[in-house]
Each structure stands twice: as structure tokens, then as C-alpha cells.
Enzyme design. Structure first.
Site, PDB file in Angstrom:
ATOM      1  N   SER A  44      34.925  41.264  48.632  1.00  0.00           N
ATOM      2  CA  SER A  44      35.038  39.959  47.989  1.00  0.00           C
ATOM      3  C   SER A  44      35.452  40.174  46.541  1.00  0.00           C
ATOM      4  CB  SER A  44      33.687  39.242  48.016  1.00  0.00           C
ATOM      5  OG  SER A  44      33.721  38.076  47.211  1.00  0.00           O
ATOM      6  N   TYR A  53      24.956  39.281  46.326  1.00  0.00           N
ATOM      7  CA  TYR A  53      26.123  39.319  47.219  1.00  0.00           C
ATOM      8  C   TYR A  53      27.243  40.141  46.586  1.00  0.00           C
ATOM      9  CZ  TYR A  53      30.279  37.601  49.652  1.00  0.00           C
ATOM     10  OH  TYR A  53      31.462  37.518  50.339  1.00  0.00           O
TER      11      TYR A  53
END
Length: 156
Positions: free
Chosen positions: A51, A65
Site C-alpha cells: 500500500s 496498517y
């Protein structure tokens, strides 16, 4: 749900790392066992999905995350070097703000639209755009590409 890291439950960190990091590790070990020429395979290509949060750190939203995706980036770089002699290529695609259910599941259905003005291309991405990058990395057209990253993030 959007919150600073200091207010994030440790159970969430564990779940996030279990899924994103350890899940990726296990998949890569299994892929190696089937692909490696030293194991009787014919080589191949692995594309891990990280990501852009791994680069930004995702402050005040999803630091845990982001850290898990940073671990995938570091792992993939090292793993690519380890398995190159076995004719396995390892690369990473790092999506940015893409229309998926992840944002809804995180408690903010409209997150991608809220953040769109901060994207240089001023639009959100589609899952198909991420898939196209993955398909290219898996193809023979990317046969000399390993240990690298493609950011599918509208220039962010």
C-alpha cells in the site's frame, strides 16, 4: 476507523500483522516450493500487494496498517534477492486510494472521495487499474523486473 495510533487496540495490530505480514510470508514460502528450479519448478513471478500507506505512514488513521505494509515492502525486496537464482521474480504493487470495501469496512465509506483532492490526478483509482499493474508484473514483458515497486496511486 480513523484514529491515532496511541488509541489503537493491540488486538487490531496483531490481526493486521497476522493477515498482511504473516499471510504474505506463508504464501511466498508455498509459491517458492512450487516455482523454484532447485525444487523442480520452472521459476515464476510473485507479486505482493502492499500500500502507498507504507510510504506515507498513514498518520492519525492507520499507522499499524502502514507498518504492516512497510514490512511487506522490506520482505519483498530481500526475498527477491534470495530467490533470483531460482528464476523467481518478486515485485510489489502499492495501491493508493482505490475504490474498495476496505474503506467501508474501516468505518469510513466516503474516505476515498474525502481524500481525492490530495491526489495529484484528482481522482480515485479503480481495482482494475491495480490488477493491470499486477498482470504486467506477472507477464513475460516484465521478465527483467524484480525487487521493485509499482505505485498505483494517481501520482501521490
Amino acid at each position: 476507523m480513523k484514529r491515532p495510533f496511541v488509541k489503537t487496540d493491540p488486538a487490531r495490530w496483531q490481526c493486521t500483522f497476522q493477515t498482511n505480514v504473516f499471510g504474505t510470508f506463508l504464501c511466498c514460502q508455498a509459491a517458492f516450493a512450487h516455482m523454484a528450479i532447485s525444487e523442480g519448478g520452472m521459476g515464476g513471478s510473485i507479486v505482493n500487494v502492499s500500500s502507498l500507506a507504507a510510504v506515507s505512514g498513514s498518520p492519525n488513521e492507520y499507522v499499524d496498517y502502514a507498518a504492516s505494509k512497510g514490512a511487506i515492502d522490506t520482505f519483498s525486496k530481500g526475498f527477491a534477492k534470495e530467490v533470483a537464482d531460482d528464476r523467481i521474480r518478486v515485485n510489489v504493487v502499492r495501491p493508493g486510494f482505490i475504490y474498495t470495501d476496505m474503506h467501508k469496512d474501516g468505518g469510513e465509506v466516503d474516505r476515498v472521495n474525502r481524500l481525492a483532492p490530495s491526489i495529484p490526478m484528482k481522482r480515485r483509482g479503480q481495482p482494475e487499474e491495480v490488477a493491470e499493474a499486477i498482470l504486467w508484473l506477472l507477464s513475460n514483458k516484465a521478465s527483467y523486473t524484480s525487487g521493485t515497486f509499482i505505485d498505483v496511486a494517481g501520482g501521490r
